[in-house]
Design a protein around this motif. Structure first.
Motif, PDB file in Angstrom:
ATOM      1  N   PHE A 199       0.834  -0.981  -0.034  1.00  0.00           N
ATOM      2  CA  PHE A 199      -0.107   0.083   0.022  1.00  0.00           C
ATOM      3  C   PHE A 199       0.673   1.366  -0.046  1.00  0.00           C
ATOM      4  O   PHE A 199       2.124   1.200   0.471  1.00  0.00           O
ATOM      5  CB  PHE A 199      -0.854  -0.002   1.405  1.00  0.00           C
ATOM      6  CG  PHE A 199      -2.012  -0.980   1.189  1.00  0.00           C
ATOM      7  CD1 PHE A 199      -3.020  -0.706   0.532  1.00  0.00           C
ATOM      8  CD2 PHE A 199      -1.892  -2.066   2.189  1.00  0.00           C
ATOM      9  CE1 PHE A 199      -4.211  -1.677   0.441  1.00  0.00           C
ATOM     10  CE2 PHE A 199      -2.848  -3.069   2.126  1.00  0.00           C
ATOM     11  CZ  PHE A 199      -3.999  -2.885   1.288  1.00  0.00           C
ATOM     12  N   ASN A 200       0.456   2.272  -0.648  1.00  0.00           N
ATOM     13  CA  ASN A 200       1.115   3.919  -0.573  1.00  0.00           C
ATOM     14  C   ASN A 200       0.644   4.187   0.630  1.00  0.00           C
ATOM     15  O   ASN A 200      -0.435   4.797   0.744  1.00  0.00           O
ATOM     16  CB  ASN A 200       1.023   4.598  -1.754  1.00  0.00           C
ATOM     17  CG  ASN A 200       1.232   3.920  -3.258  1.00  0.00           C
ATOM     18  OD1 ASN A 200       2.267   3.288  -3.211  1.00  0.00           O
ATOM     19  ND2 ASN A 200       0.391   4.089  -4.028  1.00  0.00           N
ATOM     20  N   VAL A 201       1.833   4.527   1.633  1.00  0.00           N
ATOM     21  CA  VAL A 201       1.228   5.155   2.869  1.00  0.00           C
ATOM     22  C   VAL A 201       2.063   6.373   2.953  1.00  0.00           C
ATOM     23  O   VAL A 201       3.392   6.634   2.535  1.00  0.00           O
ATOM     24  CB  VAL A 201       1.749   4.292   4.146  1.00  0.00           C
ATOM     25  CG1 VAL A 201       1.235   4.983   5.237  1.00  0.00           C
ATOM     26  CG2 VAL A 201       1.087   2.835   3.846  1.00  0.00           C
ATOM     27  N   SER A 202       1.454   7.546   3.251  1.00  0.00           N
ATOM     28  CA  SER A 202       2.245   8.920   3.578  1.00  0.00           C
ATOM     29  C   SER A 202       1.831   9.069   5.262  1.00  0.00           C
ATOM     30  O   SER A 202       0.895   8.781   5.659  1.00  0.00           O
ATOM     31  CB  SER A 202       1.452   9.990   2.777  1.00  0.00           C
ATOM     32  OG  SER A 202       1.565   9.855   1.339  1.00  0.00           O
ATOM     33  N   VAL A 203       3.030   9.741   5.710  1.00  0.00           N
ATOM     34  CA  VAL A 203       2.954   9.887   7.278  1.00  0.00           C
ATOM     35  C   VAL A 203       2.991  11.364   7.400  1.00  0.00           C
ATOM     36  O   VAL A 203       3.774  12.011   7.042  1.00  0.00           O
ATOM     37  CB  VAL A 203       4.229   9.114   7.729  1.00  0.00           C
ATOM     38  CG1 VAL A 203       4.257   9.446   9.291  1.00  0.00           C
ATOM     39  CG2 VAL A 203       3.985   7.771   7.545  1.00  0.00           C
ATOM     40  N   VAL A 204       2.122  11.758   8.467  1.00  0.00           N
ATOM     41  CA  VAL A 204       2.296  13.165   8.721  1.00  0.00           C
ATOM     42  C   VAL A 204       2.406  13.036  10.210  1.00  0.00           C
ATOM     43  O   VAL A 204       1.967  12.564  11.062  1.00  0.00           O
ATOM     44  CB  VAL A 204       0.840  13.925   8.511  1.00  0.00           C
ATOM     45  CG1 VAL A 204       1.051  15.289   9.068  1.00  0.00           C
ATOM     46  CG2 VAL A 204       0.538  13.898   6.843  1.00  0.00           C
ATOM     47  N   ASP A 205       3.473  13.898  10.607  1.00  0.00           N
ATOM     48  CA  ASP A 205       3.942  13.901  12.346  1.00  0.00           C
ATOM     49  C   ASP A 205       3.641  15.322  12.778  1.00  0.00           C
ATOM     50  O   ASP A 205       3.971  16.223  12.166  1.00  0.00           O
ATOM     51  CB  ASP A 205       5.356  13.852  12.258  1.00  0.00           C
ATOM     52  CG  ASP A 205       5.973  13.519  13.790  1.00  0.00           C
ATOM     53  OD1 ASP A 205       5.038  13.742  14.771  1.00  0.00           O
ATOM     54  OD2 ASP A 205       7.042  13.381  13.754  1.00  0.00           O
TER      55      ASP A 205
END
Ligand SMILES: Nc1ncnc2c1ncn2[C@@H]1O[C@H](COP(=O)(O)OP(=O)(O)OP(=O)(O)O)[C@@H](O)[C@H]1O
Ligand SMILES: [Mg+2]
Length: 284
Positions: free
Chosen positions: A38-44
């Motif tokens: 899966f394409n996962v983008s992460v926001v911190d």
């Protein structure tokens, strides 16, 4: 899962308590999803501590040093606006957050947002766009206070917590803007077999609470030293087969815990993937 629409599924990991396991849980979900392509983008959103970004930085360093192929997502750190008066800050936060989401929706199957352990405008915005909201709580009555003050004998809810009120507002907002719903999942973290009586009481209280404040209560993770040891190397239990680590019985039990967590989350596309992997005889 190939990207077939312009909308990603947003997972928010949040609560208003420091150190309850948000970033650890987030990291395991990210790597589990990426392992399945899966394409996962992460926001911190924890721009002060940046523990999830640091976890991912450690991962990159470790992979480079040991020549390992570890999946590493793009991570975006969003800091709260400090310009002008409160209205202006809110306006700037909303603008920055919406622009980032718009961009990430195009390229991701999942957007995972890790929140700080305190209330902030950015954290509220994140909660109001969540499709899945995960709230880890530690295994004690003190932590139940994070959801509501509960009578310890009858489990009757005396008063909703500040955080539950905030989720309630986020749900209302969500229903009004796009008729969406938030699947709110409360998971226990750091459960220990040592205090079986307390564990059962918290379990009973949560079962009662879930009916009253509409969340799904799932088992979550046990107290294990391994979770603390993985952080400096940026690894997760899901990676153990790709490293030279000796796999112990405790690791296997912990991996099962993560697998159960992933299944319990009921994320879109995940269950079909399980069936497909089983058919192909591939584990994760
Ligand atoms: N199940 C577990 N067993 C043992 N240690 C754990 C477990 N979950 C988390 N920890 C440890 O507890 C500490 C806090 O965890 P983590 O950073 O994930 O919490 P957090 O909710 O993101 O904290 P913050 O609110 O400060 O961002 C870390 O040292 C982590 O390794
Ligand atoms: Mg954190």
């Amino acid at each position: 899962m190939p990207k077939n629409n312009n909308r990603a599924h947003i997972i928010v990991v949040g609560n208003e308590k420091g150190g309850s396991g948000k970033s650890t849980t987030a990291m395991h979900i990210i790597v589990s999803l990426m392992k399945r392509n899966f394409n996962v983008s992460v926001v911190d959103l924890d721009a002060r501590q940046k523990s999830l970004s640091r976890y991912l930085e450690n991962r990159l360093n470790y992979a480079t040093k040991h020549d390992l192929k570890l999946s590493i997502p793009d991570v975006y750190i969003l800091s709260r606006s400090m310009q002008g008066d409160i209205d202006n800050m809110m306006f700037e936060d909303t603008k920055n957050f919406s622009e980032l989401m718009e961009e990430l929706h195009k390229e991701s199957d999942f957007i995972l947002i890790d929140c700080p352990g305190t209330d902030s405008n950015l954290s509220r915005l994140a909660h109001s766009v969540a499709d899945t909201l995960i709230t880890p709580i530690n295994d004690s009555f003190v932590d139940l206070d994070l959801l509501a003050s509960v009578n310890p004998d009858t489990f009757k809810v005396d008063k909703l917590s500040h955080y539950s009120e905030m989720v309630w507002d986020a749900r209302k907002h969500r229903a009004m803007t796009d008729r969406g719903t938030i699947d709110w999942i409360v998971m226990r973290n750091r459960t220990s077999s040592l205090d079986a009586i307390n564990k059962r009481r918290v379990n009973d209280a949560l079962k009662e609470l879930q009916k009253r404040i509409s969340f799904r209560y799932i088992q979550g993770l046990g107290e294990r030293v391994i979770y603390r040891e993985l952080f400096p190397r940026g690894l997760t239990l899901v990676d153990m087969r790709d490293t030279d680590d000796k796999v112990t019985m405790s690791h296997i039990a912990a991996r099962q815990e993560i697998r159960r967590l992933m299944n319990d989350l009921k994320l879109p596309g995940w269950q079909e993937e399980v069936v497909e992997k089983k058919r192909q005889g591939v584990g994760f």
